[in-house]
Design a protein around this motif. Structure first.
Motif, mmCIF file in Angstrom:
data_model
loop_
_atom_site.group_PDB
_atom_site.id
_atom_site.type_symbol
_atom_site.label_atom_id
_atom_site.label_comp_id
_atom_site.label_asym_id
_atom_site.label_seq_id
_atom_site.Cartn_x
_atom_site.Cartn_y
_atom_site.Cartn_z
ATOM 1 N N VAL A 92 105.949 -27.655 30.499
ATOM 2 C CA VAL A 92 107.343 -28.109 30.434
ATOM 3 C C VAL A 92 108.075 -27.376 29.303
ATOM 4 O O VAL A 92 109.225 -26.962 29.463
ATOM 5 N N ALA A 93 107.406 -27.189 28.159
ATOM 6 C CA ALA A 93 108.030 -26.492 27.027
ATOM 7 C C ALA A 93 108.338 -25.039 27.381
ATOM 8 O O ALA A 93 109.406 -24.516 27.031
ATOM 9 N N VAL A 94 107.413 -24.383 28.083
ATOM 10 C CA VAL A 94 107.642 -22.985 28.481
ATOM 11 C C VAL A 94 108.818 -22.903 29.452
ATOM 12 O O VAL A 94 109.698 -22.044 29.310
ATOM 13 N N ALA A 95 108.848 -23.802 30.447
ATOM 14 C CA ALA A 95 109.959 -23.795 31.407
ATOM 15 C C ALA A 95 111.293 -24.055 30.705
ATOM 16 O O ALA A 95 112.301 -23.407 31.001
ATOM 17 N N GLY A 96 111.302 -24.982 29.746
ATOM 18 C CA GLY A 96 112.532 -25.260 28.994
ATOM 19 C C GLY A 96 112.967 -24.084 28.144
ATOM 20 O O GLY A 96 114.154 -23.763 28.065
ATOM 21 N N ALA A 97 112.002 -23.412 27.514
ATOM 22 C CA ALA A 97 112.330 -22.250 26.684
ATOM 23 C C ALA A 97 112.898 -21.116 27.529
ATOM 24 O O ALA A 97 113.864 -20.457 27.125
ATOM 25 N N VAL A 98 112.316 -20.894 28.716
ATOM 26 C CA VAL A 98 112.833 -19.856 29.607
ATOM 27 C C VAL A 98 114.274 -20.167 30.004
ATOM 28 O O VAL A 98 115.145 -19.297 30.015
ATOM 29 N N ARG A 99 114.549 -21.433 30.313
ATOM 30 C CA ARG A 99 115.913 -21.825 30.709
ATOM 31 C C ARG A 99 116.894 -21.661 29.546
ATOM 32 O O ARG A 99 118.024 -21.192 29.740
ATOM 33 N N ILE A 100 116.482 -22.015 28.351
ATOM 34 C CA ILE A 100 117.356 -21.861 27.184
ATOM 35 C C ILE A 100 117.660 -20.388 26.939
ATOM 36 O O ILE A 100 118.812 -20.007 26.672
ATOM 37 N N ILE A 101 116.644 -19.537 27.028
ATOM 38 C CA ILE A 101 116.858 -18.095 26.848
ATOM 39 C C ILE A 101 117.798 -17.563 27.917
ATOM 40 O O ILE A 101 118.694 -16.754 27.639
ATOM 41 N N GLN A 102 117.632 -18.020 29.156
ATOM 42 C CA GLN A 102 118.503 -17.590 30.250
ATOM 43 C C GLN A 102 119.952 -17.993 29.975
ATOM 44 O O GLN A 102 120.878 -17.190 30.148
ATOM 45 N N LEU A 103 120.180 -19.224 29.545
ATOM 46 C CA LEU A 103 121.543 -19.689 29.276
ATOM 47 C C LEU A 103 122.160 -18.961 28.089
ATOM 48 O O LEU A 103 123.344 -18.624 28.109
#
Length: 112
Positions: free
Chosen positions: A88-99
Motif C-alpha cells: 500500500v505504501a509503494v502504491a501511494g508513493a507512486v501515486r504521489i510522485i505521479q501527481l
C-alpha cells in the motif's frame, strides 16, 4: 437621591474547571500534542499486537514460492500484515510522485 444602577458583579471563575477559558472554547491543537497522542495510540496498538502474538503461538505450515517451513501463526500474520502495508505504501508513493510530476508540468496561470 439620584442613584445610578450598579453593574452586576462578575462571577468568580476560581472554583470552576477550565478557569480563564470562555465557555465552548476548544483547546489549541499543537504538533507536540498530536505527537503525544500518536505516541500513546502507537503504544496501545503495540501492546495489543504483543498480546495477539503471545496468544497465537501455534505452529503454522507456510509455503511460498518453493519455500516450505513452520512458523508461529502470530509471526506469520504479522509478516503478512507488514507485506500488505508495504504494498500500500509503494502504491501511494507512486501515486504521489505521479501527481507531483503532473503538477510540475502544468503551467500556472496568474490569478486576477
Amino acid at each position: 437621591m439620584n442613584a445610578e444602577p450598579q453593574p452586576a458583579p462578575e462571577p468568580s471563575h476560581a472554583a470552576t474547571p477550565g478557569a480563564g477559558a470562555p465557555a465552548g472554547h476548544r483547546p489549541v491543537v499543537t504538533r507536540a500534542g498530536m505527537a503525544w497522542t500518536a505516541t500513546i495510540t502507537a503504544l496501545v496498538l503495540l501492546v495489543l499486537l504483543i498480546a495477539f502474538m503471545v496468544q497465537n503461538q501455534d505452529a503454522a505450515r507456510v509455503r511460498f514460492f518453493g519455500l516450505d517451513g513452520t512458523i508461529s501463526l502470530g509471526i506469520a500474520l504479522l509478516i503478512a500484515a507488514i507485506g500488505g502495508g508495504a504494498l500500500v505504501a509503494v502504491a501511494g508513493a507512486v501515486r504521489i510522485i505521479q501527481l507531483r510530476s503532473r503538477n510540475r508540468d502544468t503551467p500556472t496561470t496568474p490569478r486576477p
